[in-house]
Design an enzyme around this catalytic site. Sequence first.
Site, PDB file in Angstrom:
ATOM      1  N   ASP A   2      14.108  -0.218  -0.014  1.00 19.93           N
ATOM      2  CA  ASP A   2      13.384  -0.937  -1.058  1.00 19.93           C
ATOM      3  C   ASP A   2      14.039  -2.306  -1.213  1.00 19.93           C
ATOM      4  O   ASP A   2      15.062  -2.453  -1.875  1.00 19.93           O
ATOM      5  CB  ASP A   2      13.399  -0.147  -2.368  1.00 19.93           C
ATOM      6  CG  ASP A   2      12.643  -0.878  -3.481  1.00 19.93           C
ATOM      7  OD1 ASP A   2      12.110  -1.986  -3.216  1.00 19.93           O
ATOM      8  OD2 ASP A   2      12.587  -0.349  -4.601  1.00 19.93           O
ATOM      9  N   TYR A  10      16.357   1.463  -9.109  1.00 21.43           N
ATOM     10  CA  TYR A  10      15.029   1.376  -9.717  1.00 21.43           C
ATOM     11  C   TYR A  10      14.029   1.001  -8.629  1.00 21.43           C
ATOM     12  O   TYR A  10      14.278   0.105  -7.833  1.00 21.43           O
ATOM     13  CB  TYR A  10      15.019   0.306 -10.813  1.00 21.43           C
ATOM     14  CG  TYR A  10      13.657   0.059 -11.435  1.00 21.43           C
ATOM     15  CD1 TYR A  10      13.075   1.019 -12.262  1.00 21.43           C
ATOM     16  CD2 TYR A  10      12.962  -1.118 -11.200  1.00 21.43           C
ATOM     17  CE1 TYR A  10      11.831   0.799 -12.841  1.00 21.43           C
ATOM     18  CE2 TYR A  10      11.716  -1.343 -11.783  1.00 21.43           C
ATOM     19  CZ  TYR A  10      11.152  -0.387 -12.598  1.00 21.43           C
ATOM     20  OH  TYR A  10       9.921  -0.610 -13.167  1.00 21.43           O
ATOM     21  N   LYS A  25       8.455  -9.597  -5.262  1.00 27.69           N
ATOM     22  CA  LYS A  25       9.140 -10.715  -5.898  1.00 27.69           C
ATOM     23  C   LYS A  25       9.035 -12.017  -5.089  1.00 27.69           C
ATOM     24  O   LYS A  25       8.062 -12.731  -5.248  1.00 27.69           O
ATOM     25  CB  LYS A  25      10.579 -10.320  -6.231  1.00 27.69           C
ATOM     26  CG  LYS A  25      10.579  -9.154  -7.246  1.00 27.69           C
ATOM     27  CD  LYS A  25      11.879  -8.810  -7.903  1.00 27.69           C
ATOM     28  CE  LYS A  25      11.629  -7.852  -9.066  1.00 27.69           C
ATOM     29  NZ  LYS A  25      12.200  -6.537  -8.957  1.00 27.69           N
TER      30      LYS A  25
HETATM   31  C1  LIG Z   1      11.419  -5.176  -9.316  1.00 27.58           C
HETATM   32  C2  LIG Z   1      11.617  -4.029  -8.427  1.00 27.58           C
HETATM   33  C3  LIG Z   1      10.594  -3.094  -8.194  1.00 27.58           C
HETATM   34  C4  LIG Z   1       9.299  -3.108  -8.939  1.00 27.58           C
HETATM   35  O1  LIG Z   1       8.540  -4.243  -8.719  1.00 27.58           O
HETATM   36  P1  LIG Z   1       7.402  -4.664  -9.788  1.00 27.58           P
HETATM   37  O2  LIG Z   1       6.738  -5.825  -9.145  1.00 27.58           O
HETATM   38  O3  LIG Z   1       8.129  -4.973 -11.059  1.00 27.58           O
HETATM   39  O4  LIG Z   1       6.508  -3.488  -9.949  1.00 27.58           O
HETATM   40  C5  LIG Z   1      10.806  -2.099  -7.255  1.00 27.58           C
HETATM   41  N1  LIG Z   1      11.978  -2.021  -6.595  1.00 27.58           N
HETATM   42  C6  LIG Z   1      12.994  -2.889  -6.807  1.00 27.58           C
HETATM   43  C7  LIG Z   1      14.245  -2.756  -6.021  1.00 27.58           C
HETATM   44  C8  LIG Z   1      12.846  -3.910  -7.739  1.00 27.58           C
HETATM   45  O5  LIG Z   1      13.872  -4.748  -7.967  1.00 27.58           O
END
Ligand SMILES: *Cc1c(COP(=O)(O)O)cnc(C)c1O
Length: 429
Positions: free
Chosen positions: A237, A142, A265
């Site tokens: 990512d 994701y 995060k």
């Molecule tokens: C949480 C997450 C996102 C998206 O971040 P948001 O701040 O919720 O938009 C993208 N990539 C990864 C790997 C994530 O865990």
Amino acid sequence: MDRNQQLFEQAKTIIPGGVNSPVRAFGSVGGIPRFINKAQGAYVWDENRNRYIDYVGSWGPAIVGHAHPEVVEAVCQATENGLSFGAPTENEIRIAEEIRNIMPSMEQIRLVSSGTEATMSAIRLARGFTGRDNIIKFEGCYHGHSDSLLVKAGSGLLTFGQPSSAGVPDDFSRHTLVLPYNDVEALQQTFASKGDSIACVIVEPIAGNMNMIPATVEFVQALRTLTEKHGSVLIYDEVMTGFRVALGGAQSIHGIKPDLTTIGKIIGGGMPVAAFGGRADIMACISPLGAVYQAGTLSGNPVCVAAGIKTLEIIQRSDFYTNLNIHTQELSNGLTAIARQANIPFCSRSIGGMFGFYFTPDLPNCFTDMQNSNLILFKAFFHAMLSHGVALAPSAYEACFVSAAHSSDIIADTLGLATEAFTEIARTV
Ligand SMILES: *Cc1c(COP(=O)(O)O)cnc(C)c1O
């Protein structure tokens, strides 16, 4: 009706599904989501005044523990000078320097407000830099909810993706190729036939959105070699894994230097901050220097950045990750031992402050493996733990998180409660 129930009913009259992000609605576990009104250290409290040991950690940011007094103080101090300026500030330089010290592959850094923005901008940048349209992502990973990335696998290998959300035109998703995670051969085949059309490969280097599944060494090496050979941009990512699996993220564990990295995060310490960055020659394509447009009214917000700087300071104190590792392992190993004793098919693993647990006989290595996990057992365990005062992620497809506030005592408490929970669910199977 208790207060959580009452609020959920009220919320549904004004907010779709009663929540502002879908997983919060408990759709995949059933029952009433807990409305939280307070968090401190390793605990959260709901509107019924129940306390839970929290392993969601706001889905990752709360690595120093909820409402850490030093982070709260930094935020309060920052607010006294104003909430937002829409102009550059000195602290934006400081946080960017700090990030680069920790993750040297991020030579140039741009701050944004969410992980979705970071990955969306990194993809646009990779397309602008290479002049190519196609991207590769992996099944079960994701990367936020931008159109190009809300794509699931087509019917077979080397097929173009199908949108996994209504509202995403097929014309967008056909530029997204979806391959199985940890499958070196599928990657080689795709690069052999389409390599010079591929702008970038985006990957969760330790996946945390199909529960926790680490990439294999062979897989990450193939990613690096093939993207380099074909002039495609490799995007790590690390929105979840950055500062979570190790200080320097998954790239420090893999010894891989990606071309671009996305983080989020933890760098906001609970406030909305995310970033993308990487090779200076690629980052030079971003406006105002280059032709790839990207912007944000609240990007680099001073209050959020203050929380981020303090959080990055705390996680670099001595033994932070040693202790985090030990506590997370205690939990992961403890849960496995208890489940085995109760004769329940269960596995668990952890890296840094992140752990996954699976109702499977063997550790899963890709999305298909995860699809064979026992969701009935997961639901039963989730609710048993919740009723005993332990909050786990309300989906079998999410990783869980331990913070610095989760002491050995709190882990031991959790394992005690898990013993009861496993015994209860063993009775029902
Ligand atoms: C949480 C997450 C996102 C998206 O971040 P948001 O701040 O919720 O938009 C993208 N990539 C990864 C790997 C994530 O865990």
